[in-house]
Design an enzyme around this catalytic site. Structure first.
Site: not given
Ligand code: CMX
Length: 425
Positions: A234, A264, A310, A319, A365
């Site tokens: 965002s 997000h 994250h 948070r 979250d």
């Molecule tokens: N559950 C399952 N798998 C997860 C995971 C979770 N909570 N967090 C990361 N992974 C997976 C990713 O999907 C990624 O898989 P692929 O390579 O198959 O695509 C892999 O682990 C590596 O990811 P990462 O490098 O650890 O994390 P990213 O930087 O790519 O993604 C985030 C970060 C937040 C999108 C991811 O951890 C996620 O999807 N979490 C759940 C959704 C969530 O809580 N989002 C809120 C974020 C908070 C914010 O916006 O401030």
């Protein structure tokens, strides 16, 4: 000129001199080199933006203008907005002046309600919020001043006017969206004497909530979500749009569209859904074993565990800690909060077993939705809107900073797959 403009005018002079010196003395220094994996991997870790409103060190989490979150969890949204804008907390007089200034800007024109009322009844609340902000764009002072040929050095002034207007109005807009979306009755008008938090709680009009406790939660909520540096979806979207000199209405609405994504800001909605589905499946707060089973099944089905992981953080999100402490103190036996706690005791261990996941810890979250749920705000498709009300503080402050520092249009360079193939062959 009101006090906040005078305060910022002094600061901006210094910040501009500082930026000029930096560029003169260190403009050629390297911040980041970019690998092919980073280009394919969402630019993770690439240092290529300047954002002074806050920073998020991976081992610490949110630091607003040099102040770690735990030092500011008891201040008001007005104070944190002032901090984001100026880099300093206001003294008593400055705060009074700033809060009064915001109070004079809170009324929303009727055409916004007419547009929202004309939208399909099942529109997502975030779609309504983004629409309301873009509809208000005709009020932009920046757009008007730009047309009149305002000097570049002064762009920050109408940007600040627009930002103050949006931040002052957004609680009324968000509360109205809640009441319209979930048939809660007539829109409740803002109270000219109330502060941002009190008025938002008042206009949501949630019955049976302990007003003082809900007020305390909302204050914490609005402060904790206010900003998260410049590279998240965002903020980056907001900053990119604003860099084209599209005004804050355009850029904030665009930033909110990014916040509405499930990876997000929408994760808080997904997270509560996950918790409630688990509770329904097991009849009540799950046991540790049941929660483990649920987590394993979710991972096996290829889904993410919402609220965990994250892109930047590598520790428990401060948070999350702030909300978790609030729940522990005020309603430790609430079944939804207890389920959050059971998952907190289970999920990190399960995620640690998945090698590719870089951060097994909860982000904000994982808990924030359970707080709102406790106070009777149970329509979880609305949760990202509350997040957005708070994030409007940081995103608008970032836009003011960008115009203050006269940052140019954002325009990184893309390469083709063929370019990469040639590079690595
Ligand atoms: N559950 C399952 N798998 C997860 C995971 C979770 N909570 N967090 C990361 N992974 C997976 C990713 O999907 C990624 O898989 P692929 O390579 O198959 O695509 C892999 O682990 C590596 O990811 P990462 O490098 O650890 O994390 P990213 O930087 O790519 O993604 C985030 C970060 C937040 C999108 C991811 O951890 C996620 O999807 N979490 C759940 C959704 C969530 O809580 N989002 C809120 C974020 C908070 C914010 O916006 O401030």
């Amino acid at each position: 000129m009101s006090k906040i403009f005078e305060r910022l005018a002094d600061k901006i002079e210094l910040w501009r001199r500082e930026a000029k010196d930096i560029l003169a003395n260190g403009g050629e220094k390297v911040l980041s080199e970019i690998t092919v994996s980073q280009a394919y991997g969402g630019m993770r870790g690439v240092r290529s933006l300047i954002c002074d409103t806050s920073r998020v060190p991976q081992e610490q989490g949110l630091i607003v203008r040099g102040k770690p979150l735990k030092e500011i969890i008891n201040i008001s949204p007005e104070e944190v907005f002032y901090l984001l804008l100026t880099g300093e907390l206001p003294d008593k007089t400055e705060l009074e002046n700033f809060s009064e200034n915001l109070k004079t800007r809170k009324f929303v024109p009727d055409y916004v309600w007419n547009v929202l009322k004309a939208m399909p009844a099942n529109s997502h609340p975030m779609t309504m919020l983004s629409t309301a902000i873009i509809v208000l764009q005709k009020e932009s002072l920046f757009a008007r001043e730009y047309d009149r040929g305002i000097r570049k050095e002064d762009y920050w002034k109408p940007t600040l006017e627009d930002s103050l207007n949006i931040v002052a109005k957004i609680p009324a807009i968000a509360a109205a969206i809640y009441r319209m979306s979930f048939n809660k009755g007539e829109i409740i008008e803002p109270d000219p004497d109330m502060d941002l938090t009190g008025d938002y709680v008042h206009m949501l009009g949630i019955e049976n909530a302990d007003k003082d406790e809900f007020n305390n939660l909302m204050k914490l909520y609005l402060v904790a979500h206010c900003d998260h540096e410049g590279g998240n979806v965002s903020a980056f979207a907001n900053q990119t749009i604003n860099s084209a000199l599209s005004d804050v209405y355009y850029s904030l609405s665009g930033g909110f569209n990014g916040l509405a994504g499930p990876l997000h800001g929408l994760a808080n909605q997904e997270c509560l859904k996950f918790i409630l589905e688990t509770m329904e499946k097991f009849g009540d707060t799950p046991t540790k074993e049941q929660a483990e089973k649920q987590v394993k099944e979710t991972l096996d089905s290829g889904k993410v565990i919402p609220g965990y992981g994250h892109a930047v953080l590598r520790v428990i999100d401060p948070r999350f800690e702030a909300f978790f402490d609030f729940g522990k103190k005020n309603f430790p036996d609430d079944p939804v909060f207890k389920t959050v706690e059971v998952f907190f005791n289970v999920v990190p261990n399960e995620l640690k077993k998945v090698e590719k996941i870089k951060n097994p810890w909860p982000n904000v979250d994982a808990v924030s939705g359970s707080m709102l749920y406790h106070f009777g705000l149970r329509e979880f498709s609305y949760y990202t809107v509350v997040f957005a009300v708070s994030r409007s503080l940081g995103l608008t402050a970032q836009s003011v900073m960008n115009r203050a520092l006269m940052h140019p249009i954002i325009r990184p360079k893309s390469v083709t797959t063929q370019y990469v193939k040639n590079l690595i062959s």
